[in-house]
Design a protein around this motif. Structure first.
Motif, short mmCIF file in Angstrom:
data_model
loop_
_atom_site.label_atom_id
_atom_site.label_comp_id
_atom_site.label_asym_id
_atom_site.label_seq_id
_atom_site.Cartn_x
_atom_site.Cartn_y
_atom_site.Cartn_z
N MET A 1 0.83 -1.19 0.00
CA MET A 1 0.00 0.00 0.00
C MET A 1 0.88 1.26 0.00
SD MET A 1 -3.07 0.80 -0.06
CE MET A 1 -4.10 2.18 0.13
N ARG A 2 2.02 1.18 0.70
CA ARG A 2 2.91 2.33 0.77
C ARG A 2 3.42 2.71 -0.62
NH1 ARG A 2 8.52 1.53 3.77
NH2 ARG A 2 8.74 0.18 1.98
N MET A 6 2.76 6.11 -2.87
CA MET A 6 3.90 6.89 -3.34
C MET A 6 3.80 7.13 -4.84
SD MET A 6 7.99 6.30 -3.03
CE MET A 6 8.06 4.98 -4.20
N ILE A 7 3.41 6.11 -5.60
CA ILE A 7 3.25 6.26 -7.04
C ILE A 7 2.13 7.26 -7.34
CG2 ILE A 7 2.50 5.06 -9.14
CD1 ILE A 7 3.94 2.57 -8.00
N PHE A 8 1.01 7.14 -6.65
CA PHE A 8 -0.12 8.05 -6.87
C PHE A 8 0.26 9.49 -6.60
CE2 PHE A 8 -3.64 10.39 -4.87
CZ PHE A 8 -4.50 10.48 -5.96
#
Length: 60
Positions: A1-2, A6-8
């Motif tokens: 999820m992290r 971070m990508i988003f």
């Protein structure tokens, strides 16, 4: 999820930066270019985070 978050956020912030910088200099906003730069930024962040040690080492 992290990593997904971070990508988003990286893609969102790079697109925002490209939009604002483009409007300040009077050029048009290109989503494809901004997203490509965002992907390169994500890859660079992954590489840098892999190179940095998790905990500091003690030097005596």
């Amino acid at each position: 999820m992290r990593f997904i978050m971070m990508i988003f956020w990286t893609l969102l912030l790079v697109n925002m930066l490209m939009y604002v910088a483009g409007s300040m200099i009077g050029s048009s906003y290109d989503f494809e270019t901004a997203t490509t730069l965002g992907v390169f930024a994500v890859i660079l962040i992954f590489i840098v985070s892999a190179l940095i040690p998790a905990q500091p080492t003690e030097e005596q």
